[in-house]
Design an enzyme around this catalytic site. Structure first.
Site, mmCIF file in Angstrom:
data_model
loop_
_atom_site.group_PDB
_atom_site.id
_atom_site.type_symbol
_atom_site.label_atom_id
_atom_site.label_comp_id
_atom_site.label_asym_id
_atom_site.label_seq_id
_atom_site.Cartn_x
_atom_site.Cartn_y
_atom_site.Cartn_z
ATOM 1 N N ASP A 86 0.836 -1.214 0.000
ATOM 2 C CA ASP A 86 0.000 0.000 0.000
ATOM 3 C C ASP A 86 0.868 1.260 0.000
ATOM 4 O OD1 ASP A 86 -2.220 1.659 0.045
ATOM 5 O OD2 ASP A 86 -2.600 1.430 2.181
ATOM 6 N N CYS B 215 -14.228 -0.195 10.407
ATOM 7 C CA CYS B 215 -14.856 1.039 10.901
ATOM 8 C C CYS B 215 -15.027 1.024 12.411
ATOM 9 C CB CYS B 215 -16.223 1.229 10.262
ATOM 10 S SG CYS B 215 -16.105 1.639 8.536
#
Ligand code: CA
Length: 732
Positions: free
Chosen positions: A347, A652
């Site tokens: 990433d 989340c």
């Protein structure tokens, strides 16, 4: 091994940067008049003949002739985020005080850089809401809410952020989270035109970046590489919204002909069936423009999936993932590229802020492009040719030993490849530097970087298949945090943030200031020998630019991430920052972010010398935990619930149900919430932002997740009871 257990999952989440996770949302805090800001009607800029938002290319190129304005995202096309203003200096900054505060509608990822021109400030909040404000008083002139569905947050990695607007010839341009690009009338906020920038509605594309305007074209990319998309940017006519050109950053399915020569060049660098995962390469933040060379630069994001053995199993550099690419702005034609991370596996986006400057290198003036991307190396390129001039580590990095100046490529270490076996990698996917903009001060010659140390444990999930919209695709195992307090505390301590001043010619650090954790704000430097930065722990701070001495700070009531700006009106200099917490770190690393000890509370804050406005008291922290129900699930059910939770909910609500302050911590569910738990997963709280999840979960999965959460609520309950007898709590 300590880090292993905790970060295994943690790392995933760590992905933050441009990654995306299902996000759910806490109920929006509706904007209300902020007690702190004097909003009494005051004389507004006259709506008569005075030009409004009368920005064009000549004006941006000549930005130094009107230093009182902040005309474009990085103030100038060179994106230096340096201001020549000098009424506020290292000698008087101790007199700086808040003069107004403007409450934003949503206490979520607040990342915008405002524009100030012709007597108006244009700024965005979460969910792409645009506000036009009187920059002297903070009075709202108009507001535009594009009404993004709150549940759309699930389709991005890192919250419904927006980094700001562009302004051009009387219009204000905003990229909207659900993929629209809108042109607004700068006087009224009314929509003039709107286009959908998304090429494939079956994929999870979002927009969080600020558009740039060059030669009567508004240019915007998108995010989504954690969820499986193909990256591109598009240029639209500023007057009509008609598409002028589009540049894909990675090849599509080779059954279709490559779109252009750049895609012909890129195609042989890919293997396998990357297009099923999209390939990635989203252009979700950085762009810059050199009007003399007439080159437009884009920063390209990570590969999709992260795991290169899944994405491109026979190897390859995977152009133009993790690259800086120069384009001709008239046509979008490829000119050159430099790939910071060939065959990205971590990433390591190259979307971080790019700065254009003139540096004396080996005694000669060079037109350079500078970037400090996630991978930990500071790059100086010749921006005419793309030639690598230097690259050195500005942060700890164990994935590569150095950049070979012969080949221009990083030399990977044994630690780099986690495709077969999990590894503890630094930087982790949070990056040594994320989207928070750096600044370059031509007077000190230093670059001010919000640097961070955020190591992560990456472990493969080699059999991953593309599973549809709204689902993460990393080829890596989902996150988890240690449930054991000692390991949890170790993970917290391993996340360290710093402001560093970097000499880009000598390629070495000159000074640093350290913070309590990662995810600190972008920087602004000024001719007053100052550097401004907000911090994760809720302060707005000024340092001397040359030596890094802390001179002043003010409470922001919230973690601060955005880049500050400064402007001058009627002889008064102002400093503004969009304060507000969120994004990848608090969402995906949940409880680790609580080290910052702030609640999300989003406001535009503006300071001047002698300012006397006061913020309301900070929001209270977590309420008392309701007594949890008894655990009735079997051990096997709870274990299954843990895996399901971490795969579908943890990005989340926090890995292992250790939540942050961004969305509800599910260990604090009330009896009423427990009773309606299956209904919530079926969409009962979609209006408040909790997306329906039954497209990926079965009823028995919901039961298992619920039992796991009840177990975790009881773990916390026991921990709090024990803590009431001894000092320290939280963690398990
Ligand atoms: Ca990413």
């Amino acid at each position: 091994m300590l880090i292993r257990s905790l970060w295994a999952p943690a790392l995933l989440c760590a992905l933050l940067a441009a990654c995306g996770g299902p996000k759910t949302d806490a109920p929006a805090t509706k904007a209300e008049a902020d007690a702190a800001s004097p909003k009494a009607a005051q004389a507004e800029p006259s709506p008569t003949a005075a030009p409004v938002a009368a920005v064009d290319g000549a004006r941006i190129i000549a930005a130094n002739e009107e230093p009182g304005a902040w005309l474009a995202h990085g103030r100038t096309y060179s994106e230096q985020r340096f201001s020549p203003l000098s009424r506020i200096t290292s000698d008087n900054v101790d007199e700086l005080g808040l003069t107004w505060a403007y409450k934003l509608d949503y206490d979520r990822a607040t990342e915008a850089t405002p524009i100030v021109v012709d007597g108006v400030m244009y700024v965005t909040g979460p969910y792409s809401v645009v506000s036009a404000l009187n920059p002297v008083t903070g009075t709202e002139l108009w507001k535009y809410d594009p009404k993004v569905a709150l549940t759309k947050a699930r389709e991005g990695c890192c919250g419904p952020a927006n980094r700001g607007v562009a302004v051009w010839k009387g219009k204000v341009y905003v990229g909207i989270y659900d993929g629209r690009l809108a042109a607004l009338d700068a006087k009224t906020g009314k929509v003039v035109w709107e286009v959908n920038t998304i090429v494939d509605e079956n994929r999870s594309y979002t927009i969080t970046g600020a558009p740039r305007v060059v030669k009567d074209m508004v240019i915007i990319g998108n995010g989504g590489a954690e969820l499986g998309v193909r990256g591109y940017i598009t240029a639209y006519d500023t007057e009509t919204g008609a598409q002028k050109w589009r540049f894909f950053t990675v090849p599509g399915n080779p059954e279709n002909p490559p779109e252009n020569k750049a895609m012909e060049l890129a195609l042989p660098t890919w293997t396998g069936k990357w297009w099923e995962f999209g390939g990635g390469g989203t252009v979700w933040d950085a762009m810059a423009y050199d009007p003399e060379l007439d080159l437009f630069y884009i920063g390209v994001g990570n590969g999709s999936t992260w795991n290169r053995a899944v994405r491109s199993p026979e190897g390859g550099d995977n152009l133009f993932v993790s690259s800086i690419v120069a384009l001709k702005p008239d046509t979008g034609e490829y000119v050159w590229h430099y790939q910071t991370t060939p065959g990205d596996n971590w990433d390591y986006t190259a979307t971080q802020h790019m700065v254009l400057a003139e540096l004396q290198i080996d005694g000669k003036p060079r037109k350079v492009l500078m970037q400090a991307p996630k991978n930990g190396f500071f790059y100086v390129l010749d921006r005419e040719t793309g030639e690598l001039l230097s690259a050195e580590k500005f942060a700890p990095a164990n994935w590569a030993s150095h950049v070979d100046m012969e080949t221009g490529r990083p030399v990977e270490t044994e630690n780099a490849d986690w495709s077969k076996e999990g590894k503890l990698v630094s930087p982790g996917p949070l990056g040594a530097h994320n989207w928070m903009p750096m600044s370059f001060n031509p007077q000190t010659g230093l670059v001010y970087i919000p640097m961070q140390e955020a190591i992560a444990y990456l472990a493969p999930a080699p059999d991953e298949q593309y599973a549809g919209k709204g689902t993460w695709h990393l080829g890596a195992q989902p996150l988890a945090l240690p449930e054991n307090k000692k390991e949890f505390d170790g993970a917290v301590a391993a996340h360290r943030g710093h402001l560093i001043a970097w000499d880009p010619v000598a390629q070495k650090e000159v000074w640093r200031q350290s913070h309590v954790t990662v995810w600190n704000g972008g920087t602004l430097s000024t001719a007053g020998n100052l550097v401004f930065q907000g911090t994760a722990d809720g302060r707005f701070v000024a340092y001397t630019a040359d030596k890094g001495e802390k001179l002043w700070e003010s409470p922001a009531n919230s973690g601060v991430m955005a880049g500050p700006i400064t402007y001058e009106i009627d002889g008064e200099q102002y400093v503004t920052v969009a304060a507000g917490w969120g994004g990848g770190f608090p969402l995906a690393l949940g409880g680790l972010s609580l080290a910052a000890k702030v609640q999300p509370d989003s406001r535009i804050l503006t300071y001047k010398l002698g300012g006397t406005a006061k913020l309301p008291p900070p929001k209270p922290g977590l309420i008392e935990q309701p007594a949890p129900p008894k655990v009735t699930g079997t051990e096997a059910q709870i274990a299954a619930g843990r895996d399901l939770y971490n795969s579908h909910c943890g990005m989340c609500h926090g890995p292992n149900a250790i939540g942050s302050s961004m969305v509800p911590d599910l260990r604090y569910m009330t009896a009423e919430t427990h009773a309606m738990f299956p209904g919530i997963l079926a969409g009962a709280r979609a209006q408040q932002g909790m997306p329906p999840m039954m497209d990926v979960l079965k009823p028995e999965d919901v039961q298992a997740i619920h039992q796991y959460l009840i177990k975790r609520a009881n773990d916390l309950h026991e921990g709090l009871k024990a803590a009431a007898k001894a000092p320290e709590g939280e963690g398990g």
